[in-house]
Design a protein around this motif. Structure first.
Motif, PDB file in Angstrom:
ATOM      1  N   LEU A 170      33.796  35.343  11.683  1.00  0.00           N
ATOM      2  CA  LEU A 170      34.454  34.140  12.193  1.00  0.00           C
ATOM      3  C   LEU A 170      35.524  33.657  11.207  1.00  0.00           C
ATOM      4  O   LEU A 170      35.315  33.675   9.990  1.00  0.00           O
ATOM      5  N   PRO A 171      36.661  33.233  11.720  1.00  0.00           N
ATOM      6  CA  PRO A 171      37.753  32.822  10.825  1.00  0.00           C
ATOM      7  C   PRO A 171      37.414  31.592  10.003  1.00  0.00           C
ATOM      8  O   PRO A 171      36.828  30.636  10.503  1.00  0.00           O
ATOM      9  N   LYS A 208      39.111  26.188  16.559  1.00  0.00           N
ATOM     10  CA  LYS A 208      38.000  25.621  17.334  1.00  0.00           C
ATOM     11  C   LYS A 208      37.714  26.397  18.621  1.00  0.00           C
ATOM     12  O   LYS A 208      36.546  26.686  18.922  1.00  0.00           O
ATOM     13  N   PRO A 209      38.737  26.788  19.401  1.00  0.00           N
ATOM     14  CA  PRO A 209      38.455  27.553  20.625  1.00  0.00           C
ATOM     15  C   PRO A 209      37.768  28.891  20.365  1.00  0.00           C
ATOM     16  O   PRO A 209      37.003  29.365  21.206  1.00  0.00           O
ATOM     17  N   VAL A 210      38.033  29.490  19.202  1.00  0.00           N
ATOM     18  CA  VAL A 210      37.412  30.776  18.854  1.00  0.00           C
ATOM     19  C   VAL A 210      35.907  30.578  18.653  1.00  0.00           C
ATOM     20  O   VAL A 210      35.084  31.350  19.159  1.00  0.00           O
ATOM     21  N   TYR A 211      35.537  29.542  17.931  1.00  0.00           N
ATOM     22  CA  TYR A 211      34.123  29.247  17.711  1.00  0.00           C
ATOM     23  C   TYR A 211      33.428  28.914  19.037  1.00  0.00           C
ATOM     24  O   TYR A 211      32.311  29.359  19.296  1.00  0.00           O
ATOM     25  N   GLU A 212      34.101  28.144  19.861  1.00  0.00           N
ATOM     26  CA  GLU A 212      33.495  27.764  21.142  1.00  0.00           C
ATOM     27  C   GLU A 212      33.268  28.974  22.036  1.00  0.00           C
ATOM     28  O   GLU A 212      32.268  29.036  22.763  1.00  0.00           O
ATOM     29  N   ASP A 232      37.083  41.837  20.367  1.00  0.00           N
ATOM     30  CA  ASP A 232      37.466  40.661  21.160  1.00  0.00           C
ATOM     31  C   ASP A 232      37.659  39.436  20.282  1.00  0.00           C
ATOM     32  O   ASP A 232      38.531  38.595  20.539  1.00  0.00           O
ATOM     33  N   LEU A 233      36.850  39.331  19.228  1.00  0.00           N
ATOM     34  CA  LEU A 233      36.959  38.193  18.324  1.00  0.00           C
ATOM     35  C   LEU A 233      38.294  38.215  17.587  1.00  0.00           C
ATOM     36  O   LEU A 233      38.965  37.180  17.455  1.00  0.00           O
ATOM     37  N   SER A 234      38.697  39.387  17.120  1.00  0.00           N
ATOM     38  CA  SER A 234      39.977  39.509  16.417  1.00  0.00           C
ATOM     39  C   SER A 234      41.134  39.165  17.345  1.00  0.00           C
ATOM     40  O   SER A 234      42.098  38.497  16.945  1.00  0.00           O
ATOM     41  N   VAL A 235      41.035  39.616  18.586  1.00  0.00           N
ATOM     42  CA  VAL A 235      42.070  39.307  19.577  1.00  0.00           C
ATOM     43  C   VAL A 235      42.157  37.803  19.799  1.00  0.00           C
ATOM     44  O   VAL A 235      43.253  37.210  19.797  1.00  0.00           O
TER      45      VAL A 235
END
Length: 325
Positions: free
Chosen positions: A106-107, A302-306, A174-177
């Motif tokens: 996670l970033p 925030k959208p990445v974590y969600e 998908d997470l990196s994208v």
């Protein structure tokens, strides 16, 4: 049809699979996409030396480096089938196979390298490794991969706005994208081996990786601007085939686990040295190292974590990691 390298590996593994139950003697085959002198390759060889010593030569480890057995996805598939005993891969390559491996990717999750090590060396790290067993993999150890930053071919990235619209190569995750899309960039997933040419020809404008990979893959020759976003500290994983693991007696399993853990500080020392060396090489070659407005990037995540921290287990892991002092 199976890839020729995969077919050869499966045939080679047949001898192991029939030999182990009778004598518990074997040559364990391991794969890595990096060259011989890379810290991960040297660390797995060190692991092999420890195993050979502690089994009196009964079990040995042969490392196929430089992508000799394919890319990381190829290696993972071979390990799952039992065609390879083990492989060293970026945990990003495991995201869609074992979803808890997304957590340490996670970033901006880790505050520092020391924070990362403290987490991975704890029960938190062990929990994530164990979670991959249901998918056919025994997690043996975590290796360093440094912090990943953006590098570009035309101009440096200094703020979040500078990333907007750039075609940025990312790992096939998908997470990196999603992370790059949250920055406003156009994510372009592709294997590591295609990045140099893609940067050179303009197929992509940028990529993201650590200093040793930026240097060893010669990306600095075609992307001179290295911006210290340090957006992730995605660690490496040393994973073993559960099919082959289950054929080993408990004493040998213990030897392998202990040797893997003991290879970690060896790898970290090599990694720290390699990071310094690689940075010096690229700076001497003319790369421009740029500080960035890191809070502007952090605020977009925030959208990445969600999207990716979706299960109670993953939410609990994130909370535990953030609580580690």
């Amino acid at each position: 049809m199976l890839h020729p390298r995969l077919t050869r590996a499966i045939l080679a593994a047949a001898a192991f699979l029939t030999l182990v139950p009778a004598t518990h003697a074997a040559e364990l085959r391991s794969a890595d996409i990096h060259p011989d002198d890379y810290p991960t390759v040297q660390a797995v060889r060190h692991f092999g030396d420890l195993v050979k010593q502690r089994t009196n030569g009964r079990i040995t480890v042969k490392v196929f480096s430089g992508g000799a057995l394919g890319n990381e996805d190829d290696s993972i598939e071979q390990v799952k089938l039992g065609a390879l005993a083990m492989t060293r891969v970026s945990s990003a390559a495991m995201h869609n196979i074992c979803q808890t491996t997304r957590v340490p990717s996670l970033p901006f999750l880790f505050r520092s390298k020391e924070h990362l090590h403290k987490v991975l060396d704890s029960e938190i790290g062990d929990q994530i490794l164990r979670s991959c067993e249901g998918a056919g993999f025994v997690g043996l150890a975590w290796y360093d991969s440094g912090s990943r930053s953006m590098y570009t071919s035309k101009k440096p990235i200094k703020t979040l706005a500078d990333a907007k619209g750039l075609k940025i190569r990312v790992q096939q995750s998908d997470l990196s994208v999603a992370m790059v899309e949250a920055m406003g960039g156009n994510a372009t997933p592709m294997p590591m081996g295609e990045v140099y040419t893609s940067l050179k020809t303009g197929l992509v404008d940028a990529a993201e990786n650590n200093f040793p990979s930026y240097e060893s893959a010669h990306h600095y020759e075609v992307a001179k601007f290295y911006s210290l976003t340090e957006h992730t500290m995605t660690p490496e994983m040393l994973i073993f085939s559960k099919r082959q693991w289950d054929k080993l007696p408990p004493d040998d399993q213990k030897i392998l686990r202990e040797a893997a853990r003991e290879s970690v500080p060896f790898m970290r020392k090599l990694w720290a040295e390699r990071e310094q060396k690689s940075r010096a090489i690229v700076e001497k070659a003319g790369s421009q190292i740029t500080e960035v407005d890191k809070p502007s990037f952090q605020g977009a995540m925030k959208p990445v974590y969600e999207r990716f921290v979706t299960t109670p287990e993953m939410k609990d892991l994130v909370a535990k990691i953030q609580a580690v002092k």
